[in-house]
Design a protein around this motif. Structure first.
Motif, PDB file in Angstrom:
ATOM      1  N   MET A 130       0.839  -1.197   0.000  1.00  0.00           N
ATOM      2  CA  MET A 130       0.000   0.000   0.000  1.00  0.00           C
ATOM      3  C   MET A 130       0.883   1.261   0.000  1.00  0.00           C
ATOM      4  N   ALA A 131       0.451   2.237  -0.755  1.00  0.00           N
ATOM      5  CA  ALA A 131       1.249   3.468  -0.810  1.00  0.00           C
ATOM      6  C   ALA A 131       1.272   4.139   0.562  1.00  0.00           C
ATOM      7  N   LYS A 132       2.390   4.744   0.856  1.00  0.00           N
ATOM      8  CA  LYS A 132       2.493   5.430   2.147  1.00  0.00           C
ATOM      9  C   LYS A 132       1.729   6.747   2.067  1.00  0.00           C
ATOM     10  N   SER A 133       1.167   7.175   3.197  1.00  0.00           N
ATOM     11  CA  SER A 133       0.458   8.449   3.190  1.00  0.00           C
ATOM     12  C   SER A 133       1.482   9.582   3.189  1.00  0.00           C
ATOM     13  N   LYS A 134       1.014  10.743   2.822  1.00  0.00           N
ATOM     14  CA  LYS A 134       1.945  11.884   2.754  1.00  0.00           C
ATOM     15  C   LYS A 134       2.406  12.322   4.155  1.00  0.00           C
TER      16      LYS A 134
END
Ligand code: GTP
Ligand code: MG
Length: 255
Positions: free
Chosen positions: A1-5
């Motif tokens: 999953m992409a990391k959050s900003k």
């Protein structure tokens, strides 16, 4: 999953890992125990129930943290010595001190009733905790000597101070005045000549504090034999001189 900003904020967490190959000491100390001991009617100058509760709480810490090779306690404080090479919590200072301090405090409350069966704590006790590193065997021995010397100095003072008040009828201010500038020999003399008390026969737990170490002790088997089991034992012995360290040389040896 992409990391959050937001992930980058993790970088703000400082690395607080303790230097490798150094003794790690976590010391916990009761917050405001001058007041806590008064509010809970601790006996003066020493309350065996309270000191036993401290020893019980420290035993819980050693049961949980197998890398604590020795603990030393007196008054409202306990020091836990982690093996030089411990990898517990990757040697992270805050992880170690907060876990030890939190477990010590909760065990102090958990076992309260076993030592004070007729009362409940009137308010939640608090202990602070700190991490200190000692690089050499001499440093760690000197640290423990410092705490035991502190125990001796305070206990001799408090024993004499309270004898003057409780048995001698002095006010606290008068007792304080009488002890001003006295050396340990003078206090021993006051105890002996005025109150017939030989300080050297006072219980060792009060004069020396408590050392917790692991020892192999024989336990009975159902078939009648025995087997050796490691147990945490309390000892009230001198840890300033060489004798303890000669007998327990394994404590300072890296395994
Ligand atoms: P901080 O640690 O700075 O928060 O203050 P503190 O009030 O806890 O003082 P400190 O840790 O320097 O000393 C511990 C105090 O606990 C002693 O001065 C005593 O007042 C009290 N105390 C500890 N053990 C006993 C005991 O067995 N009997 C009695 N009567 N008091 C004790
Ligand atoms: Mg304190």
């Amino acid at each position: 999953m992409a990391k959050s900003k937001f992930e980058y904020v993790r970088l703000f967490e400082a690395d607080d890992r303790c230097l490798p190959n150094t003794w790690i000491v976590i010391r916990v100390d009761g917050k405001g125990f001058h007041k806590f001991s008064t509010e809970h009617e601790y006996e003066k100058p020493n309350d065996i129930k309270a000191l036993s509760l401290m020893n019980r709480a420290a035993t819980s810490v050693m049961e949980e943290f197998k890398d604590v090779c020795l603990a030393y306690g007196q008054s409202d404080e306990y020091s836990f010595v982690f093996r030089k090479e411990t990898q517990a919590y990757s040697r992270r200072s805050a992880k170690l001190s907060t876990n030890v301090c939190s477990l010590f405090t909760s065990a102090f409350v958990y076992y309260w009733n076993e030592h004070f069966p007729t009362s409940k704590p009137r308010y939640p006790p608090v202990f602070d905790g700190r991490t200190v590193l000692y690089p050499s065997n001499q440093n760690i021995r000197d640290y423990l000597s410092w705490r035991q010397a502190d125990c001796h100095i305070n206990n001799l003072y408090n024993t004499t101070f309270w004898a003057l008040i409780l048995k001698g009828g002095l006010t606290p201010a008068e007792a304080e005045n009488k002890l001003k500038g006295t050396l340990s020999g003078d206090k021993n003399e006051i105890l002996f000549s005025q109150f017939g008390l030989n300080y050297n026969t006072e219980p060792e737990m009060l004069r020396k504090g408590t050392v917790l170490v692991r020892r192999k002790v024989p336990v009975a088997l159902p078939n009648g034999g025995t087997r050796e089991k490691s147990q945490i034992v309390q000892e009230h012995v001198d840890i300033i001189g060489d004798e303890f360290w000669n007998t327990n040389s394994h404590l300072l040896t890296v395994t």
